[in-house]
Design a protein around this motif. Structure first.
Motif, PDB file in Angstrom:
ATOM      1  N   ALA A  63      -3.384  -1.773   1.059  1.00 56.46           N
ATOM      2  CA  ALA A  63      -4.592  -0.978   0.837  1.00 56.46           C
ATOM      3  C   ALA A  63      -5.366  -0.782   2.146  1.00 56.46           C
ATOM      4  O   ALA A  63      -5.900   0.308   2.411  1.00 56.46           O
ATOM      5  CB  ALA A  63      -5.472  -1.650  -0.207  1.00 56.46           C
ATOM      6  N   ILE A  64      -5.441  -1.811   2.972  1.00 55.47           N
ATOM      7  CA  ILE A  64      -6.117  -1.694   4.266  1.00 55.47           C
ATOM      8  C   ILE A  64      -5.378  -0.689   5.151  1.00 55.47           C
ATOM      9  O   ILE A  64      -5.996   0.151   5.823  1.00 55.47           O
ATOM     10  CB  ILE A  64      -6.202  -3.071   4.958  1.00 55.47           C
ATOM     11  N   SER A  65      -4.049  -0.758   5.147  1.00 53.78           N
ATOM     12  CA  SER A  65      -3.249   0.177   5.937  1.00 53.78           C
ATOM     13  C   SER A  65      -3.505   1.617   5.500  1.00 53.78           C
ATOM     14  O   SER A  65      -3.703   2.513   6.328  1.00 53.78           O
ATOM     15  CB  SER A  65      -1.766  -0.160   5.787  1.00 53.78           C
ATOM     16  N   ALA A  66      -3.510   1.848   4.192  1.00 53.59           N
ATOM     17  CA  ALA A  66      -3.753   3.203   3.676  1.00 53.59           C
ATOM     18  C   ALA A  66      -5.149   3.684   4.040  1.00 53.59           C
ATOM     19  O   ALA A  66      -5.344   4.850   4.416  1.00 53.59           O
ATOM     20  CB  ALA A  66      -3.565   3.207   2.158  1.00 53.59           C
ATOM     21  N   CYS A  67      -6.130   2.796   3.965  1.00 48.72           N
ATOM     22  CA  CYS A  67      -7.513   3.155   4.305  1.00 48.72           C
ATOM     23  C   CYS A  67      -7.617   3.559   5.775  1.00 48.72           C
ATOM     24  O   CYS A  67      -8.279   4.549   6.105  1.00 48.72           O
ATOM     25  CB  CYS A  67      -8.436   1.982   3.998  1.00 48.72           C
ATOM     26  N   CYS A  68      -6.958   2.804   6.645  1.00 51.74           N
ATOM     27  CA  CYS A  68      -7.002   3.124   8.078  1.00 51.74           C
ATOM     28  C   CYS A  68      -6.375   4.488   8.345  1.00 51.74           C
ATOM     29  O   CYS A  68      -6.897   5.274   9.149  1.00 51.74           O
ATOM     30  CB  CYS A  68      -6.282   2.040   8.878  1.00 51.74           C
ATOM     31  N   ARG A  69      -5.271   4.767   7.698  1.00 54.33           N
ATOM     32  CA  ARG A  69      -4.601   6.037   7.930  1.00 54.33           C
ATOM     33  C   ARG A  69      -5.446   7.200   7.414  1.00 54.33           C
ATOM     34  O   ARG A  69      -5.495   8.269   8.040  1.00 54.33           O
ATOM     35  CB  ARG A  69      -3.215   6.009   7.289  1.00 54.33           C
ATOM     36  N   GLU A  70      -6.122   7.002   6.313  1.00 50.79           N
ATOM     37  CA  GLU A  70      -7.007   8.045   5.786  1.00 50.79           C
ATOM     38  C   GLU A  70      -8.159   8.333   6.747  1.00 50.79           C
ATOM     39  O   GLU A  70      -8.595   9.482   6.883  1.00 50.79           O
ATOM     40  CB  GLU A  70      -7.567   7.620   4.428  1.00 50.79           C
ATOM     41  N   ARG A  71      -8.628   7.296   7.432  1.00 45.03           N
ATOM     42  CA  ARG A  71      -9.775   7.439   8.331  1.00 45.03           C
ATOM     43  C   ARG A  71      -9.378   7.707   9.785  1.00 45.03           C
ATOM     44  O   ARG A  71     -10.243   7.829  10.645  1.00 45.03           O
ATOM     45  CB  ARG A  71     -10.638   6.174   8.267  1.00 45.03           C
ATOM     46  N   GLY A  72      -8.083   7.796  10.052  1.00 44.53           N
ATOM     47  CA  GLY A  72      -7.631   8.070  11.406  1.00 44.53           C
ATOM     48  C   GLY A  72      -7.797   6.893  12.352  1.00 44.53           C
ATOM     49  O   GLY A  72      -7.942   7.070  13.568  1.00 44.53           O
ATOM     50  N   ILE A  73      -7.761   5.677  11.807  1.00 48.57           N
ATOM     51  CA  ILE A  73      -7.891   4.459  12.609  1.00 48.57           C
ATOM     52  C   ILE A  73      -6.500   3.849  12.801  1.00 48.57           C
ATOM     53  O   ILE A  73      -5.781   3.619  11.828  1.00 48.57           O
ATOM     54  CB  ILE A  73      -8.805   3.429  11.905  1.00 48.57           C
TER      55      ILE A  73
END
Length: 363
Positions: A162-172
């Motif tokens: 979930a953290i990985s997906a969140c980072c990718r959504e935010r461009g981090i």
């Protein structure tokens, strides 16, 4: 006490429970003896020794390319610099007890002008909620698996996804401090490539659980690898030859990778023995890798002579140091390696029975 008596007593024990053995010249000699003396060395980052090992590790980690570095400190600072340059943002986020924050003399800021954003609390893991609430732009988030300074704790794999997906959504960009990556694979029941697929770049160490001399790998996309080679030269890490580190890394990697499951199971067993003792607890209560912390509800000054007596009576060495956490508490770290399996079970259980008796006597 200055800690030396405990260290000296530990060194005299017949059965030290931590690590693989003494870090002496024999560690390097054993590794080099496995190779043909006519094998050509690497030269300034080129040659079959370094290129073959880099390709091997890239495949294991599931990344396009990998670059060998003399130290993880160098590799990680360079990885974060590259992500900051790519994103055009000089801010990175990581745990308050991240190695870059507490062990590197502000190197990331002083050498690269990068501002750290400390995410989450000192006594817990970074959570998905922390990442979702991250304020302002950051180029990269660094996660350490396991989080050493809080006992080697790990997030659930679902939380990690979930953290990985969140980072990718935010461009981090998401970077893995995987100094002990191979040590957590038995708990996750995942391959290194499956874990690393959640991250944009990965660092691994070869002197911790692997037990090599020194050295690290930084892996990611082909562009990151090529950029990192330039930064390695700038940092002075492109030595004329790195083969003593590379060969020892490869030798001990092959020797110890198959044992990671056993080290983990033994750590769980050992933590159970500690937790049966009065005034002792482990963090985590049940380890999730081969390492954990042992906390005592006793001051360093009171526990140290007790341990020295234990070592002299039993020949079993638990730790060579103690660190204060308060006026009446202290802790030490355990990392299970080759040594643990060499201890006769009856000697081990006897030592813990005596330890419990000694702890009860000081209540």
């Amino acid at each position: 006490m200055n800690g030396k008596p405990l260290h000296e007593a530990f060194n005299r024990t017949a059965y030290p429970i931590t690590g693989h053995g003494k870090r002496n010249i024999g560690v390097l000699k054993d590794a080099l003896n496995a190779y043909d003396g006519d094998l050509d060395s690497d030269i300034y980052g080129e040659g079959s020794i370094i290129e073959g090992f880099q390709g091997k590790m890239a495949g294991i980690l599931g990344k396009d390319k990998a670059v060998f570095f003399p130290s993880g400190t160098m590799a990680q600072q360079i990885a974060l610099r590259i992500w900051c340059d790519r994103k055009g943002v000089k801010r990175v986020a990581y745990h308050p007890l991240c190695h870059l924050e507490i062990h590197e003399q502000r190197g990331l800021h002083e050498l690269h002008g990068i501002e750290p954003v400390l995410l989450g609390g000192k006594d817990r893991l970074i959570s998905l909620g922390d990442v979702q609430e991250l304020y302002g732009k950051v180029a990269c988030l660094l996660l350490e698996l396991p989080q050493r300074e809080i006992g080697g704790q790990l997030p659930d794999f679902g939380e990690l996804e979930a953290i990985s997906a969140c980072c990718r959504e935010r461009g981090i960009a998401l970077h893995l401090d995987g100094a002990r990556l191979f040590e957590v694979l038995p708990y996750y029941q995942k391959s290194a490539a499956e874990v690393c697929a959640l991250f944009d770049s990965v660092y691994i160490s070869f002197y911790k659980g692997i037990g090599g001399i020194a050295g690290a790998i930084l892996a990611g996309d082909a562009g990151l690898a090529e950029e990192s080679k330039i930064w390695k030269r700038r940092h002075g890490g492109d030595l004329i030859s790195l083969y003593p580190y590379i060969l020892s890394a490869d030798y001990y990697f092959e020797e110890r990778l198959p044992n990671m499951g056993r080290y983990y199971e033994e750590a769980v067993e050992l933590a159970g023995l500690f937790n049966k003792c009065q005034q002792i607890s482990t963090l985590p209560a049940e380890p999730v890798s081969n390492m954990f912390h042992v906390h005592a509800a006793l001051s360093k000054e009171r526990l140290e002579p007790l341990l020295i007596e234990l070592y002299e009576e039993t020949g079993v060495g638990l730790t060579h140091y103690l660190r204060e956490t308060g006026e009446t508490s202290c802790y030490f770290e355990i990392s299970v390696g080759d040594r643990y399996a060499l201890i006769p079970k009856e000697e081990l259980h006897r030592a813990f029975a005596i330890l419990d008796e000694k702890l009860a006597a000081v209540l």
